[in-house]
Scaffold this motif. Structure first.
Motif, PDB file in Angstrom:
ATOM      1  N   MET A   1       0.951 -10.025 -12.988  1.00 15.34           N
ATOM      2  CA  MET A   1       1.471 -10.589 -12.978  1.00 15.34           C
ATOM      3  C   MET A   1       0.829 -10.556 -14.291  1.00 15.34           C
ATOM      4  N   PRO A 122      -7.491   5.775  -9.507  1.00 15.44           N
ATOM      5  CA  PRO A 122      -7.338   4.438 -10.087  1.00 15.44           C
ATOM      6  C   PRO A 122      -5.958   3.851  -9.807  1.00 15.44           C
ATOM      7  N   ILE A 123      -5.910   2.545  -9.679  1.00 12.31           N
ATOM      8  CA  ILE A 123      -4.635   1.832  -9.553  1.00 12.31           C
ATOM      9  C   ILE A 123      -3.996   1.750 -10.939  1.00 12.31           C
ATOM     10  N   VAL A 124      -2.716   2.110 -11.043  1.00 10.20           N
ATOM     11  CA  VAL A 124      -2.049   2.123 -12.351  1.00 10.20           C
ATOM     12  C   VAL A 124      -0.879   1.138 -12.414  1.00 10.20           C
ATOM     13  N   SER A 125      -0.675   0.356 -11.374  1.00 14.05           N
ATOM     14  CA  SER A 125       0.401  -0.641 -11.347  1.00 14.05           C
ATOM     15  C   SER A 125      -0.194  -1.999 -11.042  1.00 14.05           C
ATOM     16  N   ASP A 126       0.662  -2.990 -10.935  1.00 15.42           N
ATOM     17  CA  ASP A 126       0.224  -4.271 -10.400  1.00 15.42           C
ATOM     18  C   ASP A 126       0.054  -4.145  -8.886  1.00 15.42           C
ATOM     19  N   VAL A 127      -0.594  -5.132  -8.298  1.00 20.57           N
ATOM     20  CA  VAL A 127      -0.791  -5.170  -6.848  1.00 20.57           C
ATOM     21  C   VAL A 127       0.172  -6.204  -6.270  1.00 20.57           C
ATOM     22  N   PHE A 128       0.999  -5.769  -5.325  1.00 16.28           N
ATOM     23  CA  PHE A 128       1.995  -6.629  -4.687  1.00 16.28           C
ATOM     24  C   PHE A 128       1.615  -6.880  -3.242  1.00 16.28           C
ATOM     25  N   GLN A 129       2.112  -7.986  -2.692  1.00 22.51           N
ATOM     26  CA  GLN A 129       2.012  -8.230  -1.259  1.00 22.51           C
ATOM     27  C   GLN A 129       3.399  -8.132  -0.653  1.00 22.51           C
ATOM     28  N   VAL A 130       3.510  -7.339   0.414  1.00 19.01           N
ATOM     29  CA  VAL A 130       4.786  -7.117   1.082  1.00 19.01           C
ATOM     30  C   VAL A 130       4.591  -7.278   2.585  1.00 19.01           C
ATOM     31  N   ASP A 131       5.694  -7.472   3.271  1.00 17.56           N
ATOM     32  CA  ASP A 131       5.674  -7.607   4.736  1.00 17.56           C
ATOM     33  C   ASP A 131       6.440  -6.422   5.311  1.00 17.56           C
ATOM     34  N   LEU A 132       5.780  -5.268   5.372  1.00 17.79           N
ATOM     35  CA  LEU A 132       6.454  -4.032   5.767  1.00 17.79           C
ATOM     36  C   LEU A 132       6.904  -4.054   7.222  1.00 17.79           C
TER      37      LEU A 132
END
Length: 467
Positions: A1, A122-132
């Motif tokens: 963010m 390594p993580i290369v994006s932002d981290v999102f929270q989703v409700d899969l």
């Protein structure tokens, strides 16, 4: 963010702000309000696995009302910012972070390591929270160089993940964007690459038609109107960018719905703005040429229809452009002429920084070793001189508009590995810059008029509190 080399962050699910016991930690769509910050242990989570490294109530900055509330020591130095995430069981806040050996951690706000897992990449994006699973339980979603991962709150990898991304010559992944068209939680994942190519996947990992890949134009559309003003020194604003390909994504891809129509928006480094429908087809009026290199995000002001939905951005040489969703340029201003006191003979770099709550935006200007911030009316907020030149590659700016009389500007110096925290008129909120190796996350509690700031410093993830 929000990333010119001055890293202008447009932060969505990754920075959280609390006001009057309300939080904008997303529950996949919209905001979930809560008052509880109580940590509950779930079945299978041993208290022995969660260790409290330190808790302090002693002022850590002489003369300032600042304390280090918690300090969690990782196994190795952190390589991401601290992502504030939500515990879907009790709505408390937690922290997600990765270290240099590619281990991912979930930390409680009270300073405990709830779990850690070896990722191997390594993580290369932002981290999102989703409700899969559509059951109000949230997962953590992100990309590595060649996969989309999803982990549940207990640290288990979600079934059918990771999604393998294509091995291409497209360069590195630039962004991950999560779309939920109709709030049904039938997510779409947009992945953009360094050369501008965009892929779209559904949550089962199927690469969707029209996005395998979608390649926005690398050249300006023919017959376009040149609305550019000359940058200082007569240099062309459309010269090759300092890094990345000319057609590469700027790091800004998003989705909006206006008048019942879905619009997927992508901005390329060469200043080409593409707005497409769900099938990847260009909407009328696009692609649009901003006539200049840009890596700034778009500030979006939604209206009732395409003509009254506006976008604002700035090129790196200071062309401030406003256009609408119909593809019409509303205004175009050269900031080196609009802003008084800019030395025309000096190389000057500009960027747009959007408030974490997307209320408004500011302009960031760099000239020699000076960094200056201007509001949306182009009034000077403050300017600062630094010991070394704040080039587009070593400074990052974050902007928090909590209220008219409560605005905070965090400026991260990547070279010195320090963060400066400024108030409305450029006053130091914390007397001296504090050590940090990445961007910060900031929370504000209006009821107590207090702040919680999360930062990483080497192996330490610290929570500072101040008023």
């Amino acid at each position: 963010m929000v990333e010119m080399s001055l890293q202008f962050t447009n932060i969505e699910p990754k920075i959280s702000i609390i006001s009057e016991q309300e939080s904008n930690i997303p529950d996949t769509r919209g905001y979930k309000f809560y008052t509880s910050l109580v940590l509950k242990y779930q079945k299978g989570e041993s208290r022995d696995e969660a260790r409290l490294v330190s808790t302090s109530v002693t002022p850590s900055y002489p003369g300032m009302n600042v304390v280090v509330k918690t300090n969690v020591e990782l196994d190795f130095p952190a390589i991401t910012k601290p992502y504030i995430v939500k515990n879907h069981y009790d709505n408390s806040l937690e922290i997600f972070v990765q270290d240099s050996h590619n281990q991912i951690y979930l930390l409680s706000k009270s300073g405990k390591i709830l779990w850690k897992k070896s990722l191997g990449e390594p993580i290369v994006s932002d981290v999102f929270q989703v409700d899969l699973y559509k059951n109000a339980k949230l997962q953590y979603l992100f990309t590595t160089p060649d996969k989309i991962y999803a982990f549940d709150r207990k640290g288990n990898i979600v079934k059918h993940y990771p999604i393998n991304l294509p091995v291409t010559k497209n360069g590195e992944i630039q962004t991950l964007s999560v779309i939920d068209y109709d709030h049904s939680k039938n997510y779409r994942f947009l992945v953009s690459y360094e050369n501008g190519d965009i892929y779209m996947y559904n949550k089962e990992g199927l690469n969707l038609e029209g996005w395998n890949p979608n390649s926005p134009p690398l050249a300006p559309p023919r017959g376009g109107t040149d609305h550019r003003s000359s940058p200082p020194g007569g240099k062309s604003d459309s010269k090759a960018p300092p890094s990345g390909g000319l057609g590469g994504a700027s790091g800004f891809i998003t989705h909006i719905k206006v008048a019942g129509k879905d619009c997927i928006i992508a901005v390329q480094e060469n200043g080409i703005v593409s707005i497409m429908n769900r099938r990847g087809e260009m909407r009328n009026g696009f692609p649009l040429d901003l006539k200049g290199h840009t890596i700034s995000p778009l500030y979006i002001k939604k209206g009732g229809d395409f003509s009254n939905t506006y976008f604002t951005t700035v090129t790196t040489h200071g062309l401030l452009v406003k256009f609408n969703l119909a593809g019409k340029i509303i205004s175009s201003k050269q900031l080196t002429r609009e802003i008084k006191g800019i030395r025309q003979e000096k190389e000057t770099t500009f960027g747009l920084c959007i408030d974490a709550l997307k209320k408004d935006w500011i302009i960031v200007m760099q000239q020699d070793n000076k960094l200056a911030l201007f509001d949306s009316k182009l009034n000077l907020i403050f300017e600062k001189l630094y010991s070394h030149q704040p080039s587009i590659s070593n400074f990052a700016v974050q902007y928090y508009n909590f209220a008219t009389d409560n605005k905070i500007y965090a400026i991260h110096d990547k070279v010195e590995r320090k963060t400066y925290l400024y108030g409305l008129s450029g006053n130091n909120i914390i007397e001296k810059p504090f050590d940090s190796t990445d961007l910060v996350a900031l929370l504000y509690y209006r009821s107590s008029k207090s702040y919680n700031l999360f930062k990483v410093d080497g192996k330490n993830v610290k929570q500072l509190t101040f008023k």
